[in-house]
Design a protein around this motif. Structure first.
Motif, PDB file in Angstrom:
ATOM      1  N   HIS A 204       0.834  -1.206   0.000  1.00 46.64           N
ATOM      2  CA  HIS A 204       0.000   0.000   0.000  1.00 46.64           C
ATOM      3  C   HIS A 204       0.866   1.253   0.000  1.00 46.64           C
ATOM      4  O   HIS A 204       0.585   2.225  -0.723  1.00 46.64           O
ATOM      5  N   LYS A 207       2.493   1.732  -3.520  1.00 44.91           N
ATOM      6  CA  LYS A 207       1.591   2.075  -4.622  1.00 44.91           C
ATOM      7  C   LYS A 207       0.878   3.406  -4.429  1.00 44.91           C
ATOM      8  O   LYS A 207       0.665   4.155  -5.391  1.00 44.91           O
ATOM      9  N   ASN A 208       0.480   3.708  -3.207  1.00 47.85           N
ATOM     10  CA  ASN A 208      -0.421   4.834  -2.991  1.00 47.85           C
ATOM     11  C   ASN A 208       0.236   6.094  -2.451  1.00 47.85           C
ATOM     12  O   ASN A 208      -0.370   7.169  -2.507  1.00 47.85           O
TER      13      ASN A 208
END
Length: 309
Positions: A204, A207-208
């Protein structure tokens, strides 16, 4: 009539005061007990993640919750009351039961070490033993195995907690052991949950997040978590041998004095003293586990022909 009622109320008030005074010691006793069982808590934390590795990632937290719930039930409703009853009626039996649990940990630890280094059996032997199971059956088997191992470690934790408060009032004993059960279960399985979901957290972050440093940390977590979990599995196996052997050693004066001699000889360097004692216990646990495994195999061979008749 009124005089008798007033006397009864005075007795109740006195009992409440004594109970309240004893409960003032609970935080200190909980802290003291937690410190004493810290080694076992670390072992429990290291052992548990290996029961989740390889299963459906979506089921990981659910599986950990199942193990944690059973662990808390065992500590609070089974082991705690059992320790109180045995401590009152048969205090002499607590140590032998703990030693039996320690022997089981050594046996299970040896089997895991043996499986790591043993050669795979021949193909025809494998075909005879192969059994196909569903993911649900595998999950159930993993949970059962984790709860069984946790039960032994929990028994040692509760026994230490009871020994810490054995001379205190009954109310204090109950509250302290209940607090220790809840606190340690939450701490161990909360951390285990964090460990097994760390790769998802890292993914997470990678990617974010819009910050390059955070993305880099996330990729690092994803990259190194498999190795970390594998290493943690090895640590958990070693911990089972170490804790099992140390439980047994505490019940045998000669071995107990031997461990104390190691600590005294290396007292100037506490970390070396701890490490030396842990290594000696792990080796001793491995030897004992090998002996127990031979005995179990022999007993199975003796029983198996009878079962076929």
């Amino acid at each position: 009539m009124s005089t008798g009622l007033l006397a009864l109320l005075d007795d109740v008030a006195a009992l409440v005061k004594v109970s309240a005074a004893s409960l003032d010691d609970v935080p200190a006793q909980v802290a003291k007990t937690t410190g004493k069982v810290s080694g076992i808590v670390i072992d429990d934390t290291a052992v548990t993640p290996k029961y989740v590795v390889g299963l459906d990632p979506k089921r990981e937290l659910s599986i950990i919750y199942k193990i944690a719930k059973r662990s808390l039930i065992n500590k609070a409703l089974l082991l705690g009351p059992a320790a109180l009853l045995l401590g009152f009626f048969a205090p002499w039996i607590i140590q032998p039961l703990l030693m039996l649990g320690g022997a089981y940990l050594c046996f299970e630890g040896y089997e895991k070490v043996h499986s790591m280094f043993s050669k795979h059996p021949a193909a025809h032997e494998q075909q005879e033993e192969v059994k196909v199971i569903t993911p649900e059956e595998l999950e159930k088997a993993r949970v059962t195995g984790a709860v069984r191992t946790d039960f032994i470690l929990s028994a040692e934790i509760i026994a230490i907690a009871y020994a810490t408060v054995a001379e205190d009032p009954l109310v204090t004993q109950i509250v302290v052991m209940l607090c220790v059960a809840v606190f340690i279960t939450a701490a161990v399985y909360g951390f285990v949950g964090l460990i097994v979901k760390a790769d998802d957290i890292g993914l997470h972050m990678a990617k974010n997040s819009k910050k390059p440093n955070i993305q880099k940390i996330g990729r690092g977590i994803v990259k190194w978590m498999p190795l970390f979990l594998k290493t943690l599995g090895y640590i958990g196996t070693a911990a089972m041998l170490w804790v099992g052997a140390e439980i047994i050693a505490h019940g045998i004066p000669v071995l107990h004095h031997g461990l104390q001699a190691i600590e005294h000889a290396l007292a100037g360097v506490p970390i070396i003293a701890w490490l030396a004692k842990a290594v000696v216990c792990a080796i001793g646990g491995l030897i004992l586990g090998a002996i127990l495994e031979k005995i179990v195999v022999l007993v199975r061979r003796l029983i198996k022909p009878t079962a076929k008749v």
